[in-house]
Design an enzyme around this catalytic site. Structure first.
Site, PDB file in Angstrom:
ATOM      1  N   GLU A   1       4.948   4.788   3.708  1.00 18.39           N
ATOM      2  CA  GLU A   1       4.600   6.169   4.125  1.00 18.39           C
ATOM      3  C   GLU A   1       5.664   6.878   4.583  1.00 18.39           C
ATOM      4  OE1 GLU A   1       2.850   9.113   4.668  1.00 18.39           O
ATOM      5  OE2 GLU A   1       1.149   7.757   4.574  1.00 18.39           O
TER       6      GLU A   1
ATOM      7  N   ASP B   1     -11.337  10.512  -4.120  1.00 20.90           N
ATOM      8  CA  ASP B   1     -12.567  11.233  -4.061  1.00 20.90           C
ATOM      9  C   ASP B   1     -12.477  12.488  -5.040  1.00 20.90           C
ATOM     10  OD1 ASP B   1     -10.769  12.413  -2.711  1.00 20.90           O
ATOM     11  OD2 ASP B   1     -12.167  12.893  -0.784  1.00 20.90           O
TER      12      ASP B   1
ATOM     13  N   THR C   1     -12.905   3.789   5.908  1.00 19.29           N
ATOM     14  CA  THR C   1     -12.383   4.613   6.947  1.00 19.29           C
ATOM     15  C   THR C   1     -13.274   5.957   7.190  1.00 19.29           C
ATOM     16  OG1 THR C   1     -11.293   6.021   5.180  1.00 19.29           O
ATOM     17  CG2 THR C   1     -10.057   4.115   6.013  1.00 19.29           C
TER      18      THR C   1
ATOM     19  N   GLU D   1       0.854  -1.120   0.043  1.00 20.06           N
ATOM     20  CA  GLU D   1      -0.066   0.112   0.054  1.00 20.06           C
ATOM     21  C   GLU D   1       0.815   1.255  -0.030  1.00 20.06           C
ATOM     22  OE1 GLU D   1      -3.619   2.248   1.989  1.00 20.06           O
ATOM     23  OE2 GLU D   1      -2.802   0.942   3.282  1.00 20.06           O
TER      24      GLU D   1
ATOM     25  N   ASP E   1      -2.607  12.286  -2.308  1.00 20.04           N
ATOM     26  CA  ASP E   1      -2.938  13.686  -2.408  1.00 20.04           C
ATOM     27  C   ASP E   1      -3.146  14.222  -3.917  1.00 20.04           C
ATOM     28  OD1 ASP E   1      -2.506  16.563  -2.404  1.00 20.04           O
ATOM     29  OD2 ASP E   1      -1.192  16.325  -0.628  1.00 20.04           O
TER      30      ASP E   1
ATOM     31  N   PHE F   1     -12.126   8.971   6.689  1.00 21.04           N
ATOM     32  CA  PHE F   1     -11.774   9.720   5.717  1.00 21.04           C
ATOM     33  C   PHE F   1     -12.851   9.609   4.639  1.00 21.04           C
ATOM     34  CE2 PHE F   1     -10.022  10.458   1.476  1.00 21.04           C
ATOM     35  CZ  PHE F   1      -9.680  11.878   1.650  1.00 21.04           C
ATOM     36  N   GLU F   2     -13.267   8.250   4.320  1.00 19.30           N
ATOM     37  CA  GLU F   2     -14.093   8.138   3.057  1.00 19.30           C
ATOM     38  C   GLU F   2     -15.453   8.268   3.658  1.00 19.30           C
ATOM     39  OE1 GLU F   2     -15.109   4.343   0.051  1.00 19.30           O
ATOM     40  OE2 GLU F   2     -13.382   4.149   1.210  1.00 19.30           O
TER      41      GLU F   2
END
Length: 246
Positions: free
Chosen positions: A100, A186, A222, A75, A150, A224-225
């Site tokens: 990350e 998104d 999540t 990921e 991002d 965020f989603e």
């Protein structure tokens, strides 16, 4: 694909990266995670020209790192690790790698992985394309995930977006024949760019019909989603299979 020559001593990256590495204070628990848990979870890598770079020629042996032969899911931009910790704890037969650059996010990932018993998860603090290009052996990943990168939505910043033709070629190097590249965003403009880039790639073929892929059921929902959906941002998924190498 041939790896580019490493930068000369004293130089930095000659291309923009897809992140701005912000310094942030970690909590006591996160600081403790680095001391106590990093030796178990974080892959120690040789650096190139920057703090998040990977020295060319320093590829790992996944079987040695994870201690077994197993499918590998990578990921990119794992954030605080919600998706990958859930995936790793749900699929102990598969190995997972979280990439990350934000240290606090990696610390949170380690804490949650330890609570979940996700010993099949490893982390690397590095620029993702360099991990795919230099740290992972060719054709070593079964899947690569790029969820909500991002969007760099200002016109003057779009050149910093991760998913470009160059990235597609680098991802194609790392993933196995028949392996998957899964993406989600998104941000409509970025979704269209992703689809255009992968549609032109000679190395990938879509696994969906129509405009967008169905939501990947392996991606945990999540906060965020959920927030994006509440404010009316549509989530768009894409999925591609690696064509066979000629």
């Amino acid at each position: 694909m041939t790896d580019p020559a490493p930068p000369s001593p004293g130089t930095f990256r000659d291309k923009p990266v897809s992140f701005v590495r912000r310094s942030g204070r970690m909590t006591e628990a996160q600081e403790r995670a680095w001391v106590e848990l990093a030796p178990r979870y974080v892959i120690d890598v040789a650096r190139g020209s920057g703090a998040t770079s990977i020295l060319p020629g320093s590829a790992i042996d996944p079987a040695a790192v994870w201690g077994r032969q197993a499918p590998l899911v990578v990921e990119i931009g794992s954030g605080q690790g919600h998706a990958i910790v859930h995936a790793a704890s749900s699929a102990p037969e598969t190995d997972f790698l979280a990439i990350e650059v934000f240290k606090a996010g990696l610390a949170r990932t380690m804490l949650d992985a330890e609570r979940a018993g996700a010993r099949n998860l490893r982390l690397v603090e590095a620029n993702a394309p360099e991990v795919l290009q230099h740290l992972l052996p060719e054709a070593s990943a079964d899947e690569i995930w790029v969820f909500f990168p991002d969007p760099w939505h200002k016109n003057k910043h779009t050149k910093r977006r991760l998913v470009t033709a160059e990235f597609a070629a680098i991802a194609a190097r790392a993933v196995k024949d028949g392996g998957m590249l899964r993406l989600a965003t998104d941000w409509e403009d970025y979704a269209l760019q992703m689809r255009a880039v992968l549609g032109e790639s000679p190395d990938f073929e879509p696994t969906f019909e129509g405009e967008w892929a169905p939501r990947f059921d392996g991606r945990v929902l999540t906060a965020f989603e959920r927030k994006g959906e509440r404010v009316g941002r549509e989530i768009r998924d894409l999925s591609y299979r690696r064509r066979g190498r000629s």
